[in-house]
Design an enzyme around this catalytic site. Structure first.
Site, mmCIF file in Angstrom:
data_model
loop_
_atom_site.group_PDB
_atom_site.id
_atom_site.type_symbol
_atom_site.label_atom_id
_atom_site.label_comp_id
_atom_site.label_asym_id
_atom_site.label_seq_id
_atom_site.Cartn_x
_atom_site.Cartn_y
_atom_site.Cartn_z
ATOM 1 N N LYS A 1 0.832 -1.198 0.000
ATOM 2 C CA LYS A 1 0.000 0.000 0.000
ATOM 3 C C LYS A 1 0.875 1.261 0.000
ATOM 4 C CE LYS A 1 -3.900 -2.315 2.305
ATOM 5 N NZ LYS A 1 -4.828 -2.292 3.477
ATOM 6 N N ARG B 1 -2.025 -14.698 3.606
ATOM 7 C CA ARG B 1 -2.785 -14.026 4.676
ATOM 8 C C ARG B 1 -2.111 -14.245 6.034
ATOM 9 N NH1 ARG B 1 -7.047 -10.351 3.677
ATOM 10 N NH2 ARG B 1 -7.958 -11.032 5.640
ATOM 11 N N HIS C 1 -1.820 -5.381 1.270
ATOM 12 C CA HIS C 1 -3.077 -6.067 0.961
ATOM 13 C C HIS C 1 -2.783 -7.487 0.490
ATOM 14 C CE1 HIS C 1 -6.969 -7.042 -0.800
ATOM 15 N NE2 HIS C 1 -6.276 -7.532 -1.814
ATOM 16 N N ARG D 1 2.314 -7.223 9.116
ATOM 17 C CA ARG D 1 1.585 -6.189 9.866
ATOM 18 C C ARG D 1 1.989 -6.197 11.344
ATOM 19 N NH1 ARG D 1 -4.253 -7.413 7.025
ATOM 20 N NH2 ARG D 1 -4.103 -5.959 5.259
ATOM 21 N N GLU E 1 -9.410 -9.953 -8.242
ATOM 22 C CA GLU E 1 -8.459 -8.853 -8.030
ATOM 23 C C GLU E 1 -7.343 -8.886 -9.068
ATOM 24 O OE1 GLU E 1 -7.412 -9.267 -3.881
ATOM 25 O OE2 GLU E 1 -9.408 -8.628 -3.235
ATOM 26 N N ASN F 1 -2.018 -0.073 7.251
ATOM 27 C CA ASN F 1 -1.553 -1.432 7.532
ATOM 28 C C ASN F 1 -0.708 -2.051 6.412
ATOM 29 O OD1 ASN F 1 -3.634 -2.013 5.811
ATOM 30 N ND2 ASN F 1 -4.767 -3.329 7.227
ATOM 31 N N THR G 1 -6.055 -8.027 10.037
ATOM 32 C CA THR G 1 -6.401 -6.709 9.480
ATOM 33 C C THR G 1 -5.922 -5.587 10.401
ATOM 34 O OG1 THR G 1 -8.333 -7.684 8.422
ATOM 35 C CG2 THR G 1 -8.328 -5.278 8.692
ATOM 36 N N TYR H 1 -12.413 -2.685 -3.564
ATOM 37 C CA TYR H 1 -12.993 -2.775 -2.209
ATOM 38 C C TYR H 1 -14.524 -2.704 -2.236
ATOM 39 C CZ TYR H 1 -8.451 -2.427 0.232
ATOM 40 O OH TYR H 1 -7.195 -2.661 0.743
HETATM 41 P P1 DAT Z 1 -7.879 -7.005 5.017
HETATM 42 O O1 DAT Z 1 -7.046 -5.919 4.379
HETATM 43 O O2 DAT Z 1 -7.173 -7.624 6.191
HETATM 44 O O3 DAT Z 1 -8.367 -8.027 4.023
HETATM 45 P P2 DAT Z 1 -10.583 -5.939 4.990
HETATM 46 O O4 DAT Z 1 -10.690 -6.504 3.617
HETATM 47 O O5 DAT Z 1 -11.639 -6.295 5.958
HETATM 48 O O6 DAT Z 1 -9.177 -6.311 5.657
HETATM 49 O O7 DAT Z 1 -10.533 -4.344 4.928
HETATM 50 C C1 DAT Z 1 -9.755 -3.723 3.928
HETATM 51 C C2 DAT Z 1 -8.960 -2.611 4.562
HETATM 52 O O8 DAT Z 1 -9.863 -1.651 5.120
HETATM 53 C C3 DAT Z 1 -8.085 -3.038 5.734
HETATM 54 O O9 DAT Z 1 -6.827 -3.515 5.310
HETATM 55 C C4 DAT Z 1 -7.977 -1.782 6.521
HETATM 56 C C5 DAT Z 1 -9.321 -1.118 6.313
HETATM 57 N N1 DAT Z 1 -10.237 -1.434 7.418
HETATM 58 C C6 DAT Z 1 -10.862 -2.605 7.643
HETATM 59 N N2 DAT Z 1 -11.635 -2.563 8.730
HETATM 60 C C7 DAT Z 1 -11.492 -1.303 9.225
HETATM 61 C C8 DAT Z 1 -12.029 -0.609 10.344
HETATM 62 N N3 DAT Z 1 -12.881 -1.202 11.189
HETATM 63 N N4 DAT Z 1 -11.639 0.671 10.533
HETATM 64 C C9 DAT Z 1 -10.786 1.288 9.692
HETATM 65 N N5 DAT Z 1 -10.256 0.689 8.609
HETATM 66 C C10 DAT Z 1 -10.589 -0.585 8.382
HETATM 67 MG MG MG Z 2 -9.718 -7.852 2.465
#
Ligand code: DAT
Ligand code: MG
Length: 151
Positions: free
Chosen positions: A11, A87, A117, A104, A128, A114, A93, A51
């Protein structure tokens, strides 16, 4: 299976913080095969598609702003159970819930920064990869080390 692929992206914060080399190093040394890599400034349209499943979340617009705040390094990695294993290599996350040793867990503190991705399933990996890469950008080279990684 062995021919599984996943989509990984460093990222904008990871690029700014010079973590590209460290992240590529971890996937290479694990034994996964690099099949695509590029530095891209993602458009908001691309990120909204990427997303899409999070579109109704309260943090969605901040997430799109963050992800479009600078270039990302988009990658495709291939190997045995690479989606699930990647993962694990990423951590949770929320960096605060990520074990030390994960990317992370080692290198960041906040969910909104974080660093990396990784696709969460084989199906989302396929979506994706086709969103971020043209077929012609994926390279099916023969990895001379594969006989030392797979038996
Ligand atoms: P990941 O990246 O672990 O697959 P995700 O797909 O649920 O997680 O969410 C995508 C991104 O969105 C994640 O890397 C960081 C952000 N995110 C997720 N949940 C969040 C939250 N509760 N508050 C703020 N940012 C969040
Ligand atoms: Mg995700």
């Amino acid at each position: 299976g062995v021919n599984e692929c996943t989509f990984i992206a460093v990222k904008p914060d990871g690029v700014q913080r010079k973590m590209v080399g460290e992240i590529v190093r971890r996937f290479e040394k694990k034994g996964f095969k690099l099949v695509g890599l590029k530095l891209v400034q993602a458009s908001e349209d691309l990120l909204r598609d990427h997303y899409w499943s999070l579109r109704s979340k309260p943090f969605f617009s901040k997430l799109i702003t963050y992800m479009s705040s600078g270039p990302v390094v988009a990658m495709v990695w291939r190997g045995l159970d690479v989606v699930k294993t990647a993962r694990k290599m990423l951590g949770e996350t929320n960096p605060a819930d990520s074990l030390p040793g994960t990317i992370r867990g080692n290198y960041c503190v906040e969910m909104g920064r974080n660093v990396i991705h990784g696709s969460d399933s084989v199906e989302s990996a396929q979506k994706e990869i086709s969103l971020w890469f043209h077929q012609s950008e994926l390279n099916r080279w023969e990895d001379c080390g594969s006989q030392w990684i797979y038996n």
